[in-house]
Design an enzyme around this catalytic site. Structure first.
Site, PDB file in Angstrom:
ATOM      1  N   HIS A 184       0.842  -1.209   0.000  1.00 57.20           N
ATOM      2  CA  HIS A 184       0.000   0.000   0.000  1.00 57.20           C
ATOM      3  C   HIS A 184       0.878   1.260   0.000  1.00 57.20           C
ATOM      4  O   HIS A 184       0.721   2.146  -0.850  1.00 57.20           O
ATOM      5  CB  HIS A 184      -0.908  -0.022   1.237  1.00 57.20           C
ATOM      6  CG  HIS A 184      -1.836   1.146   1.355  1.00 57.20           C
ATOM      7  ND1 HIS A 184      -3.163   1.079   1.022  1.00 57.20           N
ATOM      8  CD2 HIS A 184      -1.630   2.427   1.761  1.00 57.20           C
ATOM      9  CE1 HIS A 184      -3.740   2.258   1.214  1.00 57.20           C
ATOM     10  NE2 HIS A 184      -2.824   3.100   1.680  1.00 57.20           N
ATOM     11  N   GLU A 185       1.810   1.319   0.946  1.00 52.86           N
ATOM     12  CA  GLU A 185       2.652   2.526   1.042  1.00 52.86           C
ATOM     13  C   GLU A 185       3.587   2.640  -0.165  1.00 52.86           C
ATOM     14  O   GLU A 185       3.914   3.748  -0.591  1.00 52.86           O
ATOM     15  CB  GLU A 185       3.438   2.536   2.357  1.00 52.86           C
ATOM     16  CG  GLU A 185       2.570   2.502   3.634  1.00 52.86           C
ATOM     17  CD  GLU A 185       1.465   3.550   3.691  1.00 52.86           C
ATOM     18  OE1 GLU A 185       1.629   4.629   3.091  1.00 52.86           O
ATOM     19  OE2 GLU A 185       0.415   3.293   4.319  1.00 52.86           O
ATOM     20  N   HIS A 227       1.726   4.595  -2.781  1.00 56.27           N
ATOM     21  CA  HIS A 227       1.819   6.048  -2.547  1.00 56.27           C
ATOM     22  C   HIS A 227       3.206   6.557  -2.952  1.00 56.27           C
ATOM     23  O   HIS A 227       3.344   7.599  -3.592  1.00 56.27           O
ATOM     24  CB  HIS A 227       1.625   6.352  -1.051  1.00 56.27           C
ATOM     25  CG  HIS A 227       0.193   6.291  -0.581  1.00 56.27           C
ATOM     26  ND1 HIS A 227      -0.799   7.078  -1.120  1.00 56.27           N
ATOM     27  CD2 HIS A 227      -0.400   5.572   0.403  1.00 56.27           C
ATOM     28  CE1 HIS A 227      -1.955   6.821  -0.486  1.00 56.27           C
ATOM     29  NE2 HIS A 227      -1.736   5.909   0.446  1.00 56.27           N
ATOM     30  N   GLU A 247      -4.709   7.765  -3.100  1.00 53.35           N
ATOM     31  CA  GLU A 247      -5.208   6.497  -2.560  1.00 53.35           C
ATOM     32  C   GLU A 247      -5.484   5.503  -3.693  1.00 53.35           C
ATOM     33  O   GLU A 247      -5.376   4.293  -3.492  1.00 53.35           O
ATOM     34  CB  GLU A 247      -6.467   6.765  -1.726  1.00 53.35           C
ATOM     35  CG  GLU A 247      -6.829   5.680  -0.742  1.00 53.35           C
ATOM     36  CD  GLU A 247      -5.815   5.445   0.389  1.00 53.35           C
ATOM     37  OE1 GLU A 247      -4.896   6.267   0.570  1.00 53.35           O
ATOM     38  OE2 GLU A 247      -5.943   4.413   1.057  1.00 53.35           O
TER      39      GLU A 247
END
Ligand code: ZN
Length: 501
Positions: free
Chosen positions: A264-265, A268, A294
């Protein structure tokens, strides 16, 4: 380049260094700082943000912008310089709108509200925060009033995080999501439930971190311009083009938490690592909105990281990393476990199918609070009712109900939840467009090669940073406006196969 543009760029480059210094203090505070550092750090960060705000609102920037906005009438509206003037003018106007006195009062109030919440949540005492939250709602309305007004009081608050979006565009979107998701959750709940006990380990923390790092490298996060540390709450932070960091956490009894937080990170971070270098030192060197940001964390975490294709390639290396725990767990058992759907109370632990229902509830409650149709003292009860009707589960207490998220107790009410759902919806739309427009992406993913997808996203989305607002960015990338259809296509294909619905 005009003399004024050169001067403005010099000021903006300095401002971006000020912001980076603030971010570094924040990174340290949220990851490696000892507990005892808290008091001093609070003071240091308050000082730095005051000084940075003075730089941001320097009247000289205002004078330069006035001249440059006239000059820009002769420029190509699609040029980088035009975008710099446009975005800086918006940031400058926003930074100068809120009176300093209000900012001081607001900061003070938020601090006391946060302290009250920190005590009230473990004590399950919603009544304690009611007077604070009532004042926050009132101040949120006042705050919204300092900005250009849309049709709804929440519009200006949404625009701060998701430029170009408003209540009128989001309401129908969330309505159709709600109408599609509730029957899907109902249908799944009637089927045989998935056993995810294979994720409970225990899995040693160090080995999880080592494995997650290899996955981060594999998907394309550039460690020469980043680093991975642990923190209580995973986050990504940008200091400079050459220094974009991520953090994760790991729990011995939950293998998915660390791996999926890292992916997820990475999403980003790869977005920000992909911003064109020529935008460095300007306000364009960032992601364009919360929702688009997101969309990239979710695209990599869910569309890629929770796909069967991803694990067909990577499961052997995961089994090799944890031979005792996973030797008797089949790929299929693991794949099903990481995609288990269940009605749950906590948003941050929710699966892909139920997650947006948590967000939609908060969005509707925020609208009610800001419109004045919902009183803070009735909030806990309405929260219970909505969880019962929409998620089919009733919170036993307020601790895991209305007190669970820090957002309303440590900031204003409105503007900060919708981005999560916009991101989920966009993630499917963007991934579908990428696969349709470049035929090499899908077969490469099956080989564990994410470079064609990453390259496509860099070229079409990441490189433009904040040059275009969210709706324009999405249109440029996909050729379409925001739509829930690709997201439903994705969910239906995946979960009808998983659950036989
Ligand atoms: Zn995120």
């Amino acid at each position: 380049m005009s003399h004024e543009m050169t001067q403005l760029k010099a000021k903006l480059a300095e401002l971006s260094d000020w912001n980076a210094i603030n971010s570094l203090l924040g990174w340290d505070q949220s990851s490696v700082m000892p507990v005892g550092g808290g008091e001093g750090r609070g003071r240091q960060m308050a000082l730095m943000s005051k000084l940075t705000h003075e730089k941001m609102t320097d009247p000289e920037i205002g004078h330069l912008l006035e001249k440059l906005q006239k000059q820009a009438e002769q420029w190509d509206p699609d040029s980088i310089d035009s975008a710099i003037v446009r975005v800086t003018a918006k940031d400058y106007a926003d930074a100068t709108r809120v009176p300093t006195e209000f900012v001081g009062k607001m900061t003070e109030h938020i601090n006391t509200s946060y302290m009250a919440w920190a005590q009230a949540r473990p004590a399950n005492d919603f009544k304690k925060v009611v007077p604070f939250l009532e004042k926050t709602v009132e101040m949120s309305r006042q705050y919204a009033g300092f900005f250009p007004q849309g049709a709804h009081v929440m519009d200006s608050l949404i625009d701060m995080h998701d430029s170009g979006m408003n209540v009128a565009t989001l309401r129908p979107l969330f309505k159709s999501l709600r109408e599609g998701l509730i029957p899907m959750v109902d249908a799944i709940s009637k089927k045989q439930q998935i056993d995810d006990s294979c994720l409970a380990g225990p899995f040693p923390i160090d080995q999880q971190l080592t494995y997650a790092r290899t996955i981060a490298e594999q998907v394309g996060y550039d460690f020469n311009r980043g680093r991975l540390d642990t923190a209580p709450h995973p986050f990504e932070i940008r200091l400079h083009h050459g220094d974009i960091r991520i953090t994760t956490r790991a729990r011995e009894n939950d293998l998915g938490d660390c791996i999926f937080s890292v992916i997820h990170e990475c999403g980003h971070a790869m977005y920000e690592q992909g911003v064109a270098f020529e935008l460095e030192g300007t306000p364009l060197a960032n992601g364009t909105s919360s929702g688009v940001h997101e969309s990239q964390s979710r695209l990599w975490e869910n569309q890629i990281g929770r796909s069967r294709t991803f694990w067909q390639h990577n499961y052997p290396s995961l089994q090799a990393a944890f031979p005792t725990q996973l030797k008797d767990v089949s790929l299929e058992t693991f794949y099903r476990a990481i995609n288990k759907v269940q009605r749950s109370l906590i948003r941050t632990d929710a699966d892909e199918v139920t997650y947006n229902l948590h967000v939609i509830i908060r969005f509707e409650l925020e609208l009610g609070l800001l419109e004045g149709s919902l009183n803070v003292r009735d909030l806990a009860e309405v929260w219970h009712d909505k969880y019962t009707s929409d998620l089919g589960i009733t919170p036993k207490d307020d601790k895991d109900g209305v007190l669970q998220d820090v957002h309303w107790y440590a900031g204003i009410v409105g503007g900060s939840f919708q981005g999560y759902t916009i991101g989920n919806v966009m993630s499917a739309q963007i991934f579908e467009a990428a696969q349709q427009k470049d035929a090499s992406i899908t077969p490469a993913i099956a080989q564990g090669n994410y470079q064609p997808l990453l390259g496509w996203l860099q070229k079409n989305l990441y490189s433009t940073g904040r040059r275009y607002d969210a709706p324009t960015t999405l249109k440029r990338v996909t050729g379409q406006d925001l739509s829930v259809e690709p997201y439903f296509r994705y969910l239906k294909a995946k979960y009808s196969e998983l659950y036989g619905i």
